[in-house]
Design a protein around this motif. Structure first.
Motif: not given
Length: 204
Positions: A97, A145, A149
């Motif tokens: 990320f 996100l 994730t």
């Protein structure tokens, strides 16, 4: 028997948030396992049905707005191999990320909901810290996100235990009612929390 309206409402609210967290993790697993079966439209439509951030009236900690999330990985610091594997997983997450460098370090307190803040990392805690009774590290994740994730950490966690919780300012509910564990469930020490009202941000 008479059941108070307030108690019933609180139970329904807690159940709704826990259900949403479970749906988020379930959707993550489904995306990981069956992504080839979804068109782009199907995926966007599916995710649009899940309220990543609640925007309800924040009158109390029973219906607080959720501003962000934390992903924690817990491990045994006394075991060198266990620690090494946990740090490797952390580095892989940072690589995946693009969270390299001190510029991606969280600059606000761990309990701060930090509305609108970008994804960032907290330092590794090799000893019990905050509500956690073992070594751990954490990533701050904005709502948009959370799906990507959480899908990644579920697929790659291996032997490690993952604790995902929202940040609303109501720290007790965030960590004891509205959380999700993947792996072994660990106890947390809720007595240390200093914030327990919607939008609260601890000073340190």
């Amino acid at each position: 028997a008479v059941v108070s309206t307030q108690s019933t409402g609180s139970f329904k609210q807690t159940s709704r948030i826990r259900l949403t967290m479970k749906l988020l993790l379930f959707s993550s697993i489904m995306v990981v396992v069956a992504v080839a079966h979804y068109s782009n439209y199907d995926y966007e439509h599916m995710m649009s049905q899940i309220p990543f951030g609640y925007t309800m009236d924040s009158a109390s900690c029973e219906n607080a707005t959720i501003y962000s999330y934390h992903i924690h990985v817990l491990f045994w610091a006394s075991n060198a191999n266990h620690t090494a594997g946990a740090i490797k997983l952390r580095n892989q997450f940072i690589q995946q990320f693009e969270l390299h460098g001190d510029g991606k370090k969280c600059t606000f307190a761990a309990g701060d909901p930090a509305p609108g803040a970008a994804m960032c990392w907290y330092p590794v805690e090799m000893e019990p810290f905050g509500p956690f009774l073992t070594a751990q590290y954490a990533f701050f994740v904005p709502p948009k996100l959370l799906q990507v994730t959480s899908a990644w950490i579920l697929q790659h966690r291996g032997i490690y235990d993952v604790f995902i919780h929202p940040n609303s300012g109501c720290e007790t509910n965030d960590h004891t009612k509205w959380y999700v564990f993947s792996g072994t469930k660990w106890e947390v020490d809720a007595s240390i929390f200093s914030c327990d009202y919607p939008g609260c941000a601890p000073k340190s």
